[in-house]
Every structure is written in C-alpha cells, then in structure tokens.
Design a protein around this motif. Structure first.
Motif, PDB file in Angstrom:
ATOM      1  N   LYS A 582      24.847  44.405  39.870  1.00 60.47           N
ATOM      2  CA  LYS A 582      25.116  43.851  38.554  1.00 60.47           C
ATOM      3  C   LYS A 582      23.841  44.000  37.737  1.00 60.47           C
ATOM      4  O   LYS A 582      22.922  43.159  37.803  1.00 60.47           O
ATOM      5  N   VAL A 583      23.746  45.082  36.985  1.00 65.05           N
ATOM      6  CA  VAL A 583      22.523  45.394  36.244  1.00 65.05           C
ATOM      7  C   VAL A 583      22.200  44.279  35.266  1.00 65.05           C
ATOM      8  O   VAL A 583      21.051  43.837  35.136  1.00 65.05           O
ATOM      9  N   ASN A 584      23.213  43.814  34.567  1.00 58.89           N
ATOM     10  CA  ASN A 584      23.097  42.650  33.690  1.00 58.89           C
ATOM     11  C   ASN A 584      24.488  42.067  33.539  1.00 58.89           C
ATOM     12  O   ASN A 584      25.419  42.453  34.259  1.00 58.89           O
ATOM     13  N   ASP A 585      24.667  41.152  32.610  1.00 59.40           N
ATOM     14  CA  ASP A 585      25.976  40.506  32.476  1.00 59.40           C
ATOM     15  C   ASP A 585      27.080  41.470  32.063  1.00 59.40           C
ATOM     16  O   ASP A 585      28.273  41.171  32.233  1.00 59.40           O
ATOM     17  N   ASP A 586      26.686  42.642  31.543  1.00 56.30           N
ATOM     18  CA  ASP A 586      27.682  43.553  30.984  1.00 56.30           C
ATOM     19  C   ASP A 586      27.872  44.847  31.763  1.00 56.30           C
ATOM     20  O   ASP A 586      28.827  45.579  31.488  1.00 56.30           O
ATOM     21  N   LEU A 588      27.995  46.964  35.546  1.00 55.59           N
ATOM     22  CA  LEU A 588      28.100  46.964  36.999  1.00 55.59           C
ATOM     23  C   LEU A 588      28.079  48.405  37.487  1.00 55.59           C
ATOM     24  O   LEU A 588      28.829  49.251  36.992  1.00 55.59           O
ATOM     25  N   LEU A 589      27.247  48.689  38.489  1.00 58.67           N
ATOM     26  CA  LEU A 589      27.222  49.979  39.163  1.00 58.67           C
ATOM     27  C   LEU A 589      27.639  49.770  40.615  1.00 58.67           C
ATOM     28  O   LEU A 589      27.274  48.762  41.222  1.00 58.67           O
ATOM     29  N   PHE A 590      28.383  50.721  41.184  1.00 59.71           N
ATOM     30  CA  PHE A 590      28.790  50.558  42.577  1.00 59.71           C
ATOM     31  C   PHE A 590      28.936  51.907  43.265  1.00 59.71           C
ATOM     32  O   PHE A 590      29.164  52.947  42.630  1.00 59.71           O
ATOM     33  N   ALA A 591      28.788  51.865  44.576  1.00 65.08           N
ATOM     34  CA  ALA A 591      28.999  53.030  45.437  1.00 65.08           C
ATOM     35  C   ALA A 591      29.928  52.589  46.569  1.00 65.08           C
ATOM     36  O   ALA A 591      29.745  51.506  47.143  1.00 65.08           O
ATOM     37  N   GLY A 637      30.608  54.465  40.769  1.00 63.99           N
ATOM     38  CA  GLY A 637      31.316  53.937  39.621  1.00 63.99           C
ATOM     39  C   GLY A 637      30.439  53.164  38.664  1.00 63.99           C
ATOM     40  O   GLY A 637      29.380  52.625  39.031  1.00 63.99           O
ATOM     41  N   LEU A 638      30.897  53.111  37.419  1.00 63.30           N
ATOM     42  CA  LEU A 638      30.245  52.350  36.359  1.00 63.30           C
ATOM     43  C   LEU A 638      31.308  51.548  35.633  1.00 63.30           C
ATOM     44  O   LEU A 638      32.372  52.066  35.278  1.00 63.30           O
ATOM     45  N   LYS A 639      31.023  50.267  35.417  1.00 69.84           N
ATOM     46  CA  LYS A 639      31.839  49.429  34.552  1.00 69.84           C
ATOM     47  C   LYS A 639      30.892  48.740  33.584  1.00 69.84           C
ATOM     48  O   LYS A 639      29.977  48.019  34.011  1.00 69.84           O
ATOM     49  N   GLY A 640      31.112  48.965  32.285  1.00 68.58           N
ATOM     50  CA  GLY A 640      30.159  48.402  31.341  1.00 68.58           C
ATOM     51  C   GLY A 640      30.737  48.104  29.979  1.00 68.58           C
ATOM     52  O   GLY A 640      31.625  48.802  29.489  1.00 68.58           O
TER      53      GLY A 640
END
Length: 882
Positions: A582-586, A588-591, A637-640
């Motif tokens: 969780k890079v910051n509140d906004d 998310l990076l995942f593998a 993945g990236l969710k931002g």
C-alpha cells in the motif's frame, strides 16, 4: 429516495457504482469503491491484491444488461463463445480451446476453464453454462486469472459471480422495469421485470423478483434452392484428416433436402421467464439465515447463425424445426454467524436442470467416415438406373437432466487483526443423465440394426426398458457423475503497516464416473476393460489384449487413474501466493503467483485404434481419458486513484503457462466417428488488462478498458503434429487487442427533471476459430455442397510442418488454416430522463448496424456464422419505490 445529480451521472461507471458528492462529503467529489467478496469476505475492491471487475445492479440497468453475454461487451478480456442462448462457454485472458459441439457437449465435453457462480453456488456446465437472466442483481464480479484455491475446479483462468440482491430488513420497497424494442429486419422484443421487498416481522425479510423477456428473431429460414447457394445435392469423395464430403465415388446424385414447409422469417426467437424468492431471518445480532430459490425457463426456436453461402447476413437453410428448452431450479441456503471474533459460514445449494432440444443434423451428410454409408452406399436400388442417394435430412434430439448438490463450511478470523485466515471444506456432487437420439436418414443400418430395435440392457444405462423409436438410427445413453471434496485455506499477514503477504492452498480429490452406452459401444464395459486390463473383457469389447498391453507399456495409453470399476480419480494440491504494498492511501501495488486446473475427461470410445493407421496415425489410439491441464500464472498489478480521486487506473500485467492443454477432437475420417477429448500440448499467454475511470467534470464520466494478448502454442503432442495447429500459433477465440470507451453526461431540466446521455463504443480484434486447421477442407466441402464458398477469411498456417506433411489419406499435401473471426466495432447510445422514482430511457443498440462474427460454427461440416443482433431501437421505463 432521490439521487444527487452527480451520483446519477457517475453510477454507470463499471468500477464506480457510486460517487460521493461535495454535498455528502464537504469536499471534492471522488469515486467511491464497491465492496466485493472476491476472497470470500467483504472487502473494498481497491484494497485487495486481486484483479476484479465489478458492475453493480444500477449500472447493469443503466447499461441495459440482461444477461452475461450483454455484460461481456464491456469486458475486453472475456469471451462468450457459443451458438446461442443457453449454449455458450466463457473464456478469460485467452486461455481458450476447442469445445465439443453443442450436439454432444453433454456426453463428451471438456470441463469449463472459467467457473460460473450464482451467489455462493457453482453452476458451471461443460458447453452449456447456465444462462441466468440478470434481474434484481446486486452486482456482477469477474475475477480474471486462476482462482482455484478459493473457488475450486474450473476456476482455471478465472471466475464469474452473479450476486443477487438479498431481502432487506429496513422496510418495504418495490419496483418494475419494462422495455419494448424493434430490430432492423426483425421482430419486436419486450421485457417486464418487477420486485417487491417486505418485512412481515422485525426479524424476517422477504424479497420476490419476477421477469419475462421475449427476444424477437431476425434470422430467416429461407427456401433451399439448389444451385443458388442452397444445397446442390451431389458431391465427390473428400477423404482428409479433418473430414469432408463423402459420397458415392461415382458421384451419384443426392436428393436435395426440402424445407419449404419450414420457411419462416425471423425464426430465431428466445424467451426468458423466471422468478426468485428470498427469505432472510435474523436469529439475533450475530446469526442469520438466508434461503433463496430461483426458477427459470429459457426457450429458443430456430438458430442464431446465418449461412455465409447465402445472400445477406440473416439467411439460413434449416431442414428440421429446431428448439431448445432449458429449465432450472436452484435452491441455496447460507447460515452466517459469529463466535467471538470468528465468522462462521455454512452455505449450500441444490441445482436441478432439464434440457430438451432438437437440432438439425442434416449437415452431417457433408462429412464423416459413415455419412456416405448412411445416405448413399447402403441404399440398394432395384436396377442400376435407379441408383441414387437418400434424402440427407437428419436430426438430433436430446433430453438431459442434471443435478448438483454443494456444501461449504468456512471460517474467517477477525479482519482487523494483523494476521487473517480464511479456511474451509467443500463438497460437490454432480450427476448428468443424457439420452441423445440421432436420426441419420436410414434406420436399417446393417451393422447395428438389431441393436437399434431392441433394448440395450447394459449396466449404467439410463434407458427406461422400452425399445428405441423406429426412426432413431443412433443413441447416446450416458450417466456422468462427478464427486469432489476439497479443503482450502488462505493466510494473510501484515508484514508492516503497508506490506501484506498471503499464501493460499487447496487440496482436492475428484471422482469421475462415466457409464452408459452408445448404440454400438458398451461404454461402461469398455472403460472397465481398460481399467483392469482383463484379457477376456478386452476381447469382449473388440480389443487385442497384447496390443493394449504394448500401448500402455510404451506410454501411448494412460490408465493408472482408473480403478477397477472404471472410476477416474485425481487428487492434487494447488497454491496461490501474493504480496502487496500500500504505497499510500490511494495506490496499491501487488504481485501474485497462482495455479489453476481442469480435471480430466473420460472418453466414451477411449483406447480404440485409429481407423487410419497411416503416417501420423500409425499406432495411434484414442486416449482413455484426457489428463488434467494446469495453468501457472504470474502477475503484477496496480490499483490507484489519482488527481484528488477523480481518476482511477487499475491495470494488471500477467504471464501464464498452460501444461497439457485439453481440447475436443472430431476427426471422423481417420480416427473415430465419435467426438473425444485429448491434450494438444503446452501454451503460453502474455497480456495486459486495464480499466480507467475519469470524472471529467461534475456532469461527465468517461470509462475505458482494454486488453492486449499474446498467446502461443509452445508444444504440440507428437501424434497431433501436422493435424492440430502448429507450434507458434495463436490460441483460438481471443483477439490480440480489444477495448472499449464509454461516456455518460448529465444535464438538468425544468420541473425537477434530470437527463443523461450514454454512449459506448467497443472494438474486438481479429480472432481465430478453433484448434484444428480445417478451414480449407470446409471451404472445399462448402463449394461441393452449395456450389459457392463461404467468403469467410482464412489464415493459412501450414502445408508442411517440421517434415510432417499435412495431407489427405492418399498423401496429397493440402493447405491447413483456420477461419478468421474478423474484427468489429459495436456502438450504443441512450438518452434518459429521471424524475423522483421514475426513469424513461430511449436507446439504440448497435448504432452502425454492424454484423459481427461472434463464432464460426463448423459442427455441420460447412461454416455457419453466429452473429449479433442488428440495430435495435427501443424505450425502457422503470419505477422504484423506497
């Protein structure tokens, strides 16, 4: 309940079912996130390291989505492939292969590679996924990539979940939706849906939803005119690897089939009728029970494909009245409660499905080792001058009954703790009973005419003890049972405040029992003979024990998964692991690394020698069963959310390896006149999925999604070289690039009314049909039978491959290739007006009247094109009372 103007404008965004307005939050409007249950607990879609696309119920309504096929239009990484309502298969991220034709899919088909769920109940079925009408839905979730650790078998390349609206304890509500539409060159369609929610007591809530939709046809069954694109009625022998025309070598005239009594415009009608009743009871603050029952009838007439050899893109030649009645009842139950910090869930379901269909099988005359025998060779004329072939009209009738019972018990620990566990046990019992009857033009077929007129009393047969009908030439009578037990778990641990690691595993055991008979084959006895390798039994089913022993010894046949009763048993453990930051509140990076699988399939004619023992077929035997194919997946993945929450970007890059990819084979000239399954080889898939939502202004939302795919067959089994597609070829049905763009603009009107404009455009790139390079053979057949070719595009892939000649039985080389399902663009537009609880919408679907090639159906030995509905304009009206 009146909605704010911005929430009305944005609510149709795929990944944004609601927007928090400035009035609600006191700050700049932002995209809010939907809650999903992709990991079997309720979580924010933006906070989990899982690729999920979700569309909520109001968005489904705004987009005019009634079933999953409509939804797929907005999912570029998902393919809905088949021949019409209730006859489709789902593929995700390019992990596709050739499925058995619908005529025998209930008898000999691959298990799905994508699991399909209604709430907690898996309802997948090979070749015929349950076609559930999307009324009163809370949301639809699509989970790309293997989901096997939590969702089990057939979640190999993804899972689709339709989540219904549950009874609401807050009070009374009701509503209805209705529509009427007109299709260019077709009939009128209409729909009516209604729901009611009420609370008889403080602890009991009841919800009832009902629906009826009639979809008018647009395809015409035209008069067969020999020589004008219709069935000419004569042919010559084509004896090639993928089959072809077989007729009298002297080119004896074939009677042209007659369909004058069946000529009808717009004959492909479909109707959905059903209801769902749900009851929710709260025992106390910690425990509640939900029971739901869904009952649906899907009825179709005609076909949803046109004949490309005829003029236009809405004309077909059919010689038997076709219909498909698909009824199901699904009862589900869920008991949820808490013991201190543990959440306990017991859920189960009972599915009862009945399919009754009639299919025109006249095209079987055009190919296959026995087609000429049925129509020409077996006919004995009184004099040479009277020699002719019989009327080639044929039909297939199917009566299939399936039942499925599932139970799952799972435990979730407190989601607020640093470590979290989801663990459970799953039971699944499936049984499919099917009787398929074929009328092949001549019921006195010599080599099994005696069997045809007597009861077949073999163990495991579904026959009721009476004789087969006198006009039935061939019968499949099969019972297929699948029993599964699985134990699964997923452990999550917060390594730091921003980094979480998770590990999941699933152990499963599946027993697959395939019993019954065809008119000529005692399937039960045959499977037992190969399982036990008993010499007497092998001789009794027509096999040489010494040759069978040799084939097993040299690895050509595998039988070790069968017990002495012929039951196929597999067990294994699959894994899933991920780490997210969780890079910051906004952001998310995942593998993630994940594994998926499809169980093996027993072949009803397994172990038999190929009828052609030349070249690539020297020593070839039909597999007794296809082995499990597995998929190993790696993704980033990236969710931002960006720009103060007005721009959302979710993207996933992935690489997948498929080992022992299963495929369906129908090779009537060289191997067997019955369909069987096989493992074609290995494959690799590279891809990128992304969806973007942008709140351009307070009145405008723009959403886009795209999928890029690079698929490749990396290894071909030795016995299929020169027959299946060559190494380096693309996998079927999925485009290298697909994408869509959608926009919704809001505007205010006088007298408290609000309006909006929706627009969407979706592009699907070129796709290849099937796993077999049979297009040139089918084109030859089409020209011989109809006098003209199909006009469809073909991609040539082989003439000679690694020294193995792609040739007919006489050794003559010919081209190998697959039909191309050409790219297409679909555009939709709608204008709507709302006031208080009312909404009226005017829409045009397929604005440019594009005729898309959704599927090239080759089960008739000449290509038929499954297409979309032409331009359709209509109006929808809805009312909701809260």
């Amino acid at each position: 309940m009146r909605k704010t103007k911005l929430s009305c404008a944005i609510i149709a965004a795929l990944a944004a079912p609601h927007v928090a307005t400035a009035q609600e939050t006191g700050a700049k409007a932002q995209i809010e996130t939907i809650e999903v249950t992709a990991r079997k607990r309720t979580e924010s879609i933006q906070d989990i390291p899982v690729s999920v696309t979700a569309l909520n119920g109001e968005a489904l309504e705004n987009l005019g989505v009634d079933n999953f096929q409509d939804y797929v239009e907005f999912l570029p990484n998902v393919v809905f492939q088949g021949t019409g309502p209730g006859q489709n298969e789902i593929y995700i991220r390019g992990a596709a292969t050739t499925q058995t034709s619908i005529a025998v899919s209930t008898v000999q088909a691959l298990q799905p590679s994508v699991a399909f769920y209604l709430d907690e109940q898996p309802v997948s079925m090979q070749g015929r996924n349950l076609d559930i009408y999307a009324t009163d839905m809370e949301r639809v979730e699509v989970l790309p990539g293997p989901q096997g650790t939590l969702f089990g078998a057939s979640s190999q390349s993804g899972t689709v979940r339709m989540i219904t609206k549950k009874p609401d304890h807050t009070g009374f509500s009701a509503g209805f939706d209705g529509s009427i539409s007109f299709t260019k060159g077709g009939e009128m369609s209409n729909s009516a849906e209604a729901y009611m929610n009420f609370t008889p007591t403080d602890d009991l809530a009841v919800r009832l939803a009902m629906y009826n939709e009639v979809q008018g046809g647009w395809i015409d069954n035209v008069l067969n005119v020999p020589g004008e694109g219709g069935y000419i009625g004569s042919a010559v022998v084509i004896d090639r690897i993928s089959g072809g025309v077989l007729s009298d070598p002297q080119n004896t005239p074939v009677e042209s089939p007659i369909n004058d009594s069946l000529v009808e415009e717009d004959f492909n009608d479909a109707s959905y009728t059903g209801a769902r009743l749900g009851l929710s009871y709260r025992f106390n603050d910690d425990w509640d029970l939900l029971v739901q029952h869904t009952q649906q009838t899907l009825a179709t007439e005609g076909v949803f494909a046109y004949d490309p050899n005829l003029d236009g893109e809405s004309s077909a030649n059919r010689f038997v009245p076709e219909d498909n009645d698909d009824d199901f009842g699904l009862t589900t139950w869920t008991l949820e409660g808490r013991l201190d910090k543990l959440e306990l869930v017991y859920t189960g379901g009972y599915l009862d499905r009945d399919i009754d269909s009639t299919i025109d099988y006249t095209g079987y005359t055009n190919g296959g080792l026995f087609a000429a025998y049925y129509v020409c060779n077996h006919y004995e004329a009184a004099t040479p001058a009277d020699e002719r072939c019989l009327d080639p009209t044929k039909w297939y009738k199917e009566d299939t009954q399936t039942s499925r019972v599932t139970h799952e018990f799972r435990v979730n620990t407190d989601s607020a703790e640093r470590w979290r566990v989801t663990a459970g046990v799953f039971f699944d019992e499936q049984e499919l009973n099917t009787v398929g009857k074929f009328q092949l033009g001549n019921t006195d077929l010599g080599f099994f005419s005696d069997l045809n007129r007597t009861t077949v009393g073999t163990e495991g047969i579904n026959s009721n003890g009476g004789p087969f009908e006198s006009d039935v030439s061939f019968v499949n009578d099969i019972t297929h049972s699948i029993d599964q037990i699985a134990v699964f778990g997923q452990f999550e641990f917060d390594v730091t405040d921003s980094v979480t690691a998770s590990l999941g595993a699933r152990w499963y055991e599946i027993d697959d029992t395939f019993k019954g008979s065809t008119t000529t084959v005692d399937v039960s006895r045959r499977i037992r003979a190969f399982a036990t390798q008993n010499a007497d039994e092998l001789i009794a089913v027509g096999e040489d024990p010494a040759l069978v022993e040799q084939a097993i010894a040299n690895g050509q046949l595998e039988v070790e998964l069968l017990d002495d009763d012929g039951t196929l048993t597999v067990d294994d453990t699959i894994l899933k692991a991920s780490i997210d930051w969780k890079v910051n509140d906004d952001v998310l990076l995942f593998a993630t690394y994940s594994e998926g699988f499809r169980p093996p399939v027993t072949n009803r004619v397994g172990g038999g020698l190929a009828s052609n023992q030349n070249g690539a077929f020297d020593g070839f035997r039909i597999p007794v069963y296809s082995t499990t194919d597995t998929l190993d997946n790696y993704e980033l993945g990236l969710k931002g959310d960006f720009l103060d929450g007005i721009l959302r970007v979710n993207a996933t890059a992935y690489y997948s390896e498929i080992t022992d990819l299963q495929t369906s084979r129908f090779d009537p000239t060289n191997i067997s006149f019955l369909v069987f399954t096989d493992n074609v080889g290995d494959a690799e898939i590279r891809g990128l999925d992304a969806d973007i939502t942008w709140l351009a202004t307070d009145n405008l939302v723009i959403n886009s999604a795209f999928s890029w795919l690079d698929t490749e067959l990396t290894r071909t089994n030795a016995e299929l070289q020169g027959i299946a597609i060559p190494e380096g070829s693309r996998l079927p049905f999925s485009a290298e690039f697909s994408g869509n763009l959608r926009a919704r603009y809001y505007f205010e009107l006088d007298n408290g009314m609000e309006g909006y404009v929706n627009g969407s455009i979706a592009y699907t790139g070129d796709r290849l049909a099937g796993m077999t390079m049979d297009a040139y053979v089918l084109e030859d057949t089409t020209r011989l039978v109809y006098g003209v070719g199909s006009g469809l595009s073909i991609e040539q892939e082989a003439a000679v491959y690694e020294g193995v000649t792609y040739a007919d039985s006489n050794g003559q080389t010919f081209k190998g290739g697959r039909y191309v399902q050409d790219s297409y663009v679909i555009a939709n537009v709608a204008v709507g007006f709302t006031k208080d609880e009312w909404k009226v919408e005017f829409f045009i679907d397929n604005l440019t009247d594009e005729s898309a090639i959704l599927n090239v159906d080759t089960q008739q030995f000449t290509p038929k094109v499954v297409t979309n509905r032409p331009r359709t304009a209509g109006v929808r009206v809805s009312y909701d009372y809260f």
